[in-house]
Design a protein around this motif. Sequence first.
Motif, PDB file in Angstrom:
ATOM      1  N   ALA A   1       7.787   9.090  -8.699  1.00 18.41           N
ATOM      2  CA  ALA A   1       7.167   8.872  -7.386  1.00 18.41           C
ATOM      3  C   ALA A   1       5.901   8.015  -7.439  1.00 18.41           C
ATOM      4  O   ALA A   1       5.759   7.097  -6.617  1.00 18.41           O
ATOM      5  CB  ALA A   1       6.886  10.213  -6.716  1.00 18.41           C
TER       6      ALA A   1
ATOM      7  N   TYR B   1       6.828   4.371  -7.710  1.00 21.27           N
ATOM      8  CA  TYR B   1       7.454   3.885  -6.483  1.00 21.27           C
ATOM      9  C   TYR B   1       6.414   3.722  -5.381  1.00 21.27           C
ATOM     10  O   TYR B   1       6.390   2.723  -4.679  1.00 21.27           O
ATOM     11  CB  TYR B   1       8.566   4.840  -6.047  1.00 21.27           C
ATOM     12  CG  TYR B   1       9.288   4.386  -4.807  1.00 21.27           C
ATOM     13  CD1 TYR B   1      10.169   3.307  -4.849  1.00 21.27           C
ATOM     14  CD2 TYR B   1       9.077   5.000  -3.582  1.00 21.27           C
ATOM     15  CE1 TYR B   1      10.824   2.868  -3.717  1.00 21.27           C
ATOM     16  CE2 TYR B   1       9.719   4.575  -2.440  1.00 21.27           C
ATOM     17  CZ  TYR B   1      10.593   3.510  -2.514  1.00 21.27           C
ATOM     18  OH  TYR B   1      11.230   3.066  -1.377  1.00 21.27           O
ATOM     19  N   GLN B   2       5.544   4.699  -5.242  1.00 18.55           N
ATOM     20  CA  GLN B   2       4.528   4.639  -4.196  1.00 18.55           C
ATOM     21  C   GLN B   2       3.483   3.557  -4.471  1.00 18.55           C
ATOM     22  O   GLN B   2       2.840   3.078  -3.552  1.00 18.55           O
ATOM     23  CB  GLN B   2       3.874   6.008  -4.030  1.00 18.55           C
ATOM     24  CG  GLN B   2       4.841   7.007  -3.413  1.00 18.55           C
ATOM     25  CD  GLN B   2       4.376   8.438  -3.478  1.00 18.55           C
ATOM     26  OE1 GLN B   2       3.607   8.818  -4.359  1.00 18.55           O
ATOM     27  NE2 GLN B   2       4.859   9.251  -2.561  1.00 18.55           N
TER      28      GLN B   2
ATOM     29  N   ALA C   1      17.105   6.767  -5.374  1.00 17.33           N
ATOM     30  CA  ALA C   1      16.654   7.094  -4.023  1.00 17.33           C
ATOM     31  C   ALA C   1      16.882   8.578  -3.742  1.00 17.33           C
ATOM     32  O   ALA C   1      16.019   9.245  -3.150  1.00 17.33           O
ATOM     33  CB  ALA C   1      17.386   6.237  -2.995  1.00 17.33           C
ATOM     34  N   LYS C   2      18.008   9.109  -4.187  1.00 19.53           N
ATOM     35  CA  LYS C   2      18.291  10.535  -4.000  1.00 19.53           C
ATOM     36  C   LYS C   2      17.243  11.388  -4.701  1.00 19.53           C
ATOM     37  O   LYS C   2      16.701  12.336  -4.131  1.00 19.53           O
ATOM     38  CB  LYS C   2      19.681  10.857  -4.552  1.00 19.53           C
ATOM     39  CG  LYS C   2      20.001  12.327  -4.604  1.00 19.53           C
ATOM     40  CD  LYS C   2      21.267  12.571  -5.423  1.00 19.53           C
ATOM     41  CE  LYS C   2      21.311  14.006  -5.883  1.00 19.53           C
ATOM     42  NZ  LYS C   2      22.354  14.255  -6.830  1.00 19.53           N
TER      43      LYS C   2
ATOM     44  N   ARG D   1      13.944  11.202  -2.896  1.00 20.04           N
ATOM     45  CA  ARG D   1      13.979  11.977  -1.657  1.00 20.04           C
ATOM     46  C   ARG D   1      13.852  13.471  -1.952  1.00 20.04           C
ATOM     47  O   ARG D   1      13.168  14.192  -1.228  1.00 20.04           O
ATOM     48  CB  ARG D   1      15.276  11.714  -0.898  1.00 20.04           C
ATOM     49  CG  ARG D   1      15.244  10.471  -0.069  1.00 20.04           C
ATOM     50  CD  ARG D   1      16.439  10.388   0.872  1.00 20.04           C
ATOM     51  NE  ARG D   1      16.723   9.014   1.142  1.00 20.04           N
ATOM     52  CZ  ARG D   1      17.637   8.275   0.549  1.00 20.04           C
ATOM     53  NH1 ARG D   1      18.414   8.782  -0.365  1.00 20.04           N
ATOM     54  NH2 ARG D   1      17.802   7.008   0.871  1.00 20.04           N
TER      55      ARG D   1
ATOM     56  N   GLY E   1      10.492  14.558  -2.214  1.00 18.91           N
ATOM     57  CA  GLY E   1       9.691  14.457  -1.000  1.00 18.91           C
ATOM     58  C   GLY E   1       9.150  13.077  -0.701  1.00 18.91           C
ATOM     59  O   GLY E   1       8.273  12.927   0.145  1.00 18.91           O
ATOM     60  N   VAL E   2       9.665  12.073  -1.370  1.00 20.73           N
ATOM     61  CA  VAL E   2       9.193  10.701  -1.162  1.00 20.73           C
ATOM     62  C   VAL E   2       9.999  10.054  -0.042  1.00 20.73           C
ATOM     63  O   VAL E   2      11.220  10.184   0.005  1.00 20.73           O
ATOM     64  CB  VAL E   2       9.332   9.872  -2.465  1.00 20.73           C
ATOM     65  CG1 VAL E   2       8.942   8.427  -2.235  1.00 20.73           C
ATOM     66  CG2 VAL E   2       8.520  10.492  -3.575  1.00 20.73           C
ATOM     67  N   THR E   3       9.317   9.359   0.853  1.00 24.21           N
ATOM     68  CA  THR E   3       9.988   8.590   1.891  1.00 24.21           C
ATOM     69  C   THR E   3      10.353   7.226   1.307  1.00 24.21           C
ATOM     70  O   THR E   3       9.502   6.522   0.779  1.00 24.21           O
ATOM     71  CB  THR E   3       9.069   8.397   3.112  1.00 24.21           C
ATOM     72  OG1 THR E   3       8.695   9.685   3.597  1.00 24.21           O
ATOM     73  CG2 THR E   3       9.762   7.614   4.207  1.00 24.21           C
ATOM     74  N   ILE E   4      11.621   6.881   1.401  1.00 24.01           N
ATOM     75  CA  ILE E   4      12.110   5.614   0.841  1.00 24.01           C
ATOM     76  C   ILE E   4      11.788   4.487   1.818  1.00 24.01           C
ATOM     77  O   ILE E   4      12.053   4.591   3.021  1.00 24.01           O
ATOM     78  CB  ILE E   4      13.629   5.684   0.570  1.00 24.01           C
ATOM     79  CG1 ILE E   4      13.950   6.846  -0.373  1.00 24.01           C
ATOM     80  CG2 ILE E   4      14.147   4.368   0.014  1.00 24.01           C
ATOM     81  CD1 ILE E   4      13.270   6.777  -1.722  1.00 24.01           C
ATOM     82  N   ARG E   5      11.205   3.433   1.299  1.00 21.07           N
ATOM     83  CA  ARG E   5      10.888   2.255   2.117  1.00 21.07           C
ATOM     84  C   ARG E   5      12.183   1.556   2.529  1.00 21.07           C
ATOM     85  O   ARG E   5      13.157   1.568   1.786  1.00 21.07           O
ATOM     86  CB  ARG E   5      10.044   1.257   1.317  1.00 21.07           C
ATOM     87  CG  ARG E   5       8.702   1.773   0.868  1.00 21.07           C
ATOM     88  CD  ARG E   5       7.894   0.664   0.171  1.00 21.07           C
ATOM     89  NE  ARG E   5       8.518   0.166  -1.037  1.00 21.07           N
ATOM     90  CZ  ARG E   5       8.246   0.608  -2.272  1.00 21.07           C
ATOM     91  NH1 ARG E   5       7.370   1.570  -2.449  1.00 21.07           N
ATOM     92  NH2 ARG E   5       8.833   0.082  -3.311  1.00 21.07           N
TER      93      ARG E   5
END
Length: 155
Positions: free
Chosen positions: A56, A59-60, A80-81, A84, A87-91
């Motif tokens: 995360a 990615y963030q 991506a799974k 998610r 708790g990460v929001t995918i851009r």
Amino acid sequence: MTENPRARYAAAVRRACDEDDLPRIRSLFAEATTEIFTLRGLLSREDEIALGVRLAPKYQAGASLLVLSGEIGRSTQYLAKVLRLAGVTIRPAYRPIRTTYPVNLTELRRRYENGASVSSLAHLIHYCRESTRKFLVAAGADLRHQPSRGLPDRA
């Protein structure tokens, strides 16, 4: 009694995840593909969440799904799974805005009629040769004959 290969790889990935060793995670996934028919379900949900938590911050910070998935040797969908689950929001996927370049048809025709080739004009206006030909026709230019490329003439 032999150890279940899925359990062995899952434990090894868990250890590598705890050590934040992405190259080791990638090599473990690669090794597992040679021994296990499918990697689906290799990691438990908790292990996938832990992997997502480790990935995360990268990615963030701006790393793409493609880059990170390459680092761990899994698909972008799997990554991506996992993110998610953590708790990460995918851009949204980056889609560049298509830029259209303005074309001065009068100037294009003048240059063509002064001897410029379609290829050189295409390069100049940032379009392919076929689009450039269409612009020239729209400008009213008489196109010079294009030699056939080994195709028989239609009768």
